[in-house]
Design a protein around this motif. Structure first.
Motif, PDB file in Angstrom:
ATOM      1  N   ILE A  90      -4.988   1.235   0.698  1.00  0.00           N
ATOM      2  CA  ILE A  90      -3.305   0.405  -0.441  1.00  0.00           C
ATOM      3  C   ILE A  90      -2.963  -0.625   0.399  1.00  0.00           C
ATOM      4  N   THR A  91      -2.008  -1.625  -0.164  1.00  0.00           N
ATOM      5  CA  THR A  91      -1.312  -2.087   0.715  1.00  0.00           C
ATOM      6  C   THR A  91      -0.157  -2.211   0.210  1.00  0.00           C
ATOM      7  N   SER A  92       0.876  -2.500   0.970  1.00  0.00           N
ATOM      8  CA  SER A  92       2.292  -2.632   1.167  1.00  0.00           C
ATOM      9  C   SER A  92       2.251  -3.709  -0.420  1.00  0.00           C
ATOM     10  N   GLN A  93       1.762  -5.210  -0.068  1.00  0.00           N
ATOM     11  CA  GLN A  93       2.190  -6.027  -0.508  1.00  0.00           C
ATOM     12  C   GLN A  93       0.772  -6.599  -1.274  1.00  0.00           C
ATOM     13  N   GLY A  94       0.466  -7.310  -2.027  1.00  0.00           N
ATOM     14  CA  GLY A  94      -0.476  -8.506  -2.579  1.00  0.00           C
ATOM     15  C   GLY A  94      -1.405  -6.860  -2.708  1.00  0.00           C
ATOM     16  N   SER A  95      -2.792  -7.309  -2.338  1.00  0.00           N
ATOM     17  CA  SER A  95      -3.643  -6.452  -3.454  1.00  0.00           C
ATOM     18  C   SER A  95      -5.514  -6.012  -1.995  1.00  0.00           C
ATOM     19  N   ILE A  96      -6.035  -5.268  -2.590  1.00  0.00           N
ATOM     20  CA  ILE A  96      -6.706  -4.710  -1.634  1.00  0.00           C
ATOM     21  C   ILE A  96      -8.457  -5.905  -2.880  1.00  0.00           C
ATOM     22  N   THR A  97      -8.888  -6.868  -1.778  1.00  0.00           N
ATOM     23  CA  THR A  97      -9.662  -7.782  -3.204  1.00  0.00           C
ATOM     24  C   THR A  97     -11.058  -7.480  -2.389  1.00  0.00           C
ATOM     25  N   GLY A  98     -11.200  -6.174  -1.921  1.00  0.00           N
ATOM     26  CA  GLY A  98     -12.709  -6.032  -1.895  1.00  0.00           C
ATOM     27  C   GLY A  98     -13.129  -4.594  -0.400  1.00  0.00           C
ATOM     28  N   CYS A  99     -14.239  -4.202  -0.510  1.00  0.00           N
ATOM     29  CA  CYS A  99     -13.878  -2.472  -0.768  1.00  0.00           C
ATOM     30  C   CYS A  99     -15.599  -2.370  -0.348  1.00  0.00           C
ATOM     31  N   ASN A 100     -16.060  -2.257   0.862  1.00  0.00           N
ATOM     32  CA  ASN A 100     -17.666  -1.649   0.457  1.00  0.00           C
ATOM     33  C   ASN A 100     -17.434  -0.236   1.281  1.00  0.00           C
ATOM     34  N   SER A 101     -18.086   0.281  -0.220  1.00  0.00           N
ATOM     35  CA  SER A 101     -17.749   2.072   1.156  1.00  0.00           C
ATOM     36  C   SER A 101     -19.373   2.337   1.271  1.00  0.00           C
ATOM     37  N   ALA A 102     -19.355   2.278   2.909  1.00  0.00           N
ATOM     38  CA  ALA A 102     -20.536   1.957   3.780  1.00  0.00           C
ATOM     39  C   ALA A 102     -20.260   2.458   5.454  1.00  0.00           C
ATOM     40  N   PRO A 103     -21.843   2.710   5.814  1.00  0.00           N
ATOM     41  CA  PRO A 103     -21.285   2.729   7.287  1.00  0.00           C
ATOM     42  C   PRO A 103     -21.778   1.685   7.380  1.00  0.00           C
ATOM     43  N   GLY A 104     -19.584   1.145   8.573  1.00  0.00           N
ATOM     44  CA  GLY A 104     -20.036  -0.112   8.747  1.00  0.00           C
ATOM     45  C   GLY A 104     -18.965  -0.925   7.476  1.00  0.00           C
ATOM     46  N   GLY A 105     -19.017  -0.645   7.025  1.00  0.00           N
ATOM     47  CA  GLY A 105     -18.214  -0.889   5.328  1.00  0.00           C
ATOM     48  C   GLY A 105     -17.107  -2.528   5.428  1.00  0.00           C
ATOM     49  N   SER A 106     -16.531  -2.835   5.035  1.00  0.00           N
ATOM     50  CA  SER A 106     -15.983  -3.879   5.315  1.00  0.00           C
ATOM     51  C   SER A 106     -14.629  -4.303   3.237  1.00  0.00           C
ATOM     52  N   LEU A 107     -13.437  -4.266   4.111  1.00  0.00           N
ATOM     53  CA  LEU A 107     -12.594  -4.529   3.056  1.00  0.00           C
ATOM     54  C   LEU A 107     -11.482  -5.906   3.626  1.00  0.00           C
ATOM     55  N   ALA A 108     -11.546  -6.040   2.189  1.00  0.00           N
ATOM     56  CA  ALA A 108     -10.554  -7.270   2.530  1.00  0.00           C
ATOM     57  C   ALA A 108      -9.149  -6.928   1.160  1.00  0.00           C
ATOM     58  N   ALA A 109      -7.764  -7.841   2.038  1.00  0.00           N
ATOM     59  CA  ALA A 109      -7.007  -7.846   1.009  1.00  0.00           C
ATOM     60  C   ALA A 109      -6.081  -9.499   1.088  1.00  0.00           C
ATOM     61  N   ASP A 110      -5.485  -9.200   0.313  1.00  0.00           N
ATOM     62  CA  ASP A 110      -4.555 -11.085  -0.385  1.00  0.00           C
ATOM     63  C   ASP A 110      -3.244 -10.525   0.038  1.00  0.00           C
ATOM     64  N   LEU A 111      -2.525 -11.399   1.474  1.00  0.00           N
ATOM     65  CA  LEU A 111      -1.339 -10.445   1.093  1.00  0.00           C
ATOM     66  C   LEU A 111      -0.439 -11.071   0.776  1.00  0.00           C
ATOM     67  N   GLY A 112      -0.783 -12.534   0.354  1.00  0.00           N
ATOM     68  CA  GLY A 112       0.383 -13.382  -0.326  1.00  0.00           C
ATOM     69  C   GLY A 112       1.192 -13.996   0.964  1.00  0.00           C
ATOM     70  N   ASP A 113       2.466 -14.430   0.713  1.00  0.00           N
ATOM     71  CA  ASP A 113       3.290 -15.062   2.539  1.00  0.00           C
ATOM     72  C   ASP A 113       4.327 -13.793   3.021  1.00  0.00           C
ATOM     73  N   ILE A 114       4.150 -14.278   3.928  1.00  0.00           N
ATOM     74  CA  ILE A 114       5.005 -12.664   4.822  1.00  0.00           C
ATOM     75  C   ILE A 114       6.644 -13.671   5.549  1.00  0.00           C
ATOM     76  N   ALA A 115       7.900 -12.902   5.151  1.00  0.00           N
ATOM     77  CA  ALA A 115       8.560 -14.268   5.486  1.00  0.00           C
ATOM     78  C   ALA A 115       8.901 -13.528   6.830  1.00  0.00           C
ATOM     79  N   PRO A 116       9.921 -14.898   7.422  1.00  0.00           N
ATOM     80  CA  PRO A 116      10.149 -14.210   8.714  1.00  0.00           C
ATOM     81  C   PRO A 116      10.368 -12.786   9.592  1.00  0.00           C
ATOM     82  N   GLY A 117      10.195 -11.937  10.396  1.00  0.00           N
ATOM     83  CA  GLY A 117      10.539 -10.390  10.304  1.00  0.00           C
ATOM     84  C   GLY A 117       9.962  -9.733   9.397  1.00  0.00           C
TER      85      GLY A 117
END
Length: 153
Positions: free
Chosen positions: A34-61
């Protein structure tokens, strides 16, 4: 946690991670990433699997949090390491950092110990009231058995 410690908005922020080969990335509920903003765009459930998330813009601080789970397989190793990469439209790729060390941009290393052996099953114990109850039950059974026997006439 991915924090913007700069003085400009970080644009088009993404996060990617390939977990340690001795772990299995979990992607299904209830352990889905899960992510607090944006979305999870990929999740490969495997040994050594990979995860990707698009978080959009993050303001200063500001900050975004990506939470994911792995299962550790036990074997001939005593350490698992993890390090993700944060990318954006207006800054250079930035590897994640172990917050428990002073070294910048280092992977998070976790010591692994084999699971403790399961304790032997407990032997059931009967306290004195249990003995009284069992004795009463056996006495009642004996009386019932004796009364059921046909009498010789």
């Amino acid at each position: 946690e991915i924090r913007n410690e700069g003085n400009a908005t970080a644009t088009a922020v993404t996060f990617s991670d390939t977990v340690d080969a001795n772990t299995i990335l979990l992607c299904a509920a209830p352990y889905a990433a899960i992510t607090s903003q944006g979305s999870i765009t990929g999740c490969n459930s495997a040994p050594g699997g990979s995860l990707a998330a698009d978080l959009g813009d993050i303001a200063p601080g500001g900050a975004a949090t990506v939470t994911f789970y792995v299962r550790v397989d036990y074997g001939e190793f005593d350490l698992v390491s993890n390090q993700g990469i944060v990318r954006g439209g207006n800054f250079a790729d930035d590897p994640t950092d172990d917050p428990d060390t002073t070294e910048p941009d280092d992977s998070t290393d976790t010591q692994i110990s084999p699971p403790a052996p399961s304790p032997a099953p407990a032997v059931p114990a009967v306290n004195h009231w249990g003995i009284v109850a069992m004795t009463t039950l056996f006495a009642a059974l004996l009386v019932w058995t004796v009364r059921r026997r046909p009498s010789a006439s």
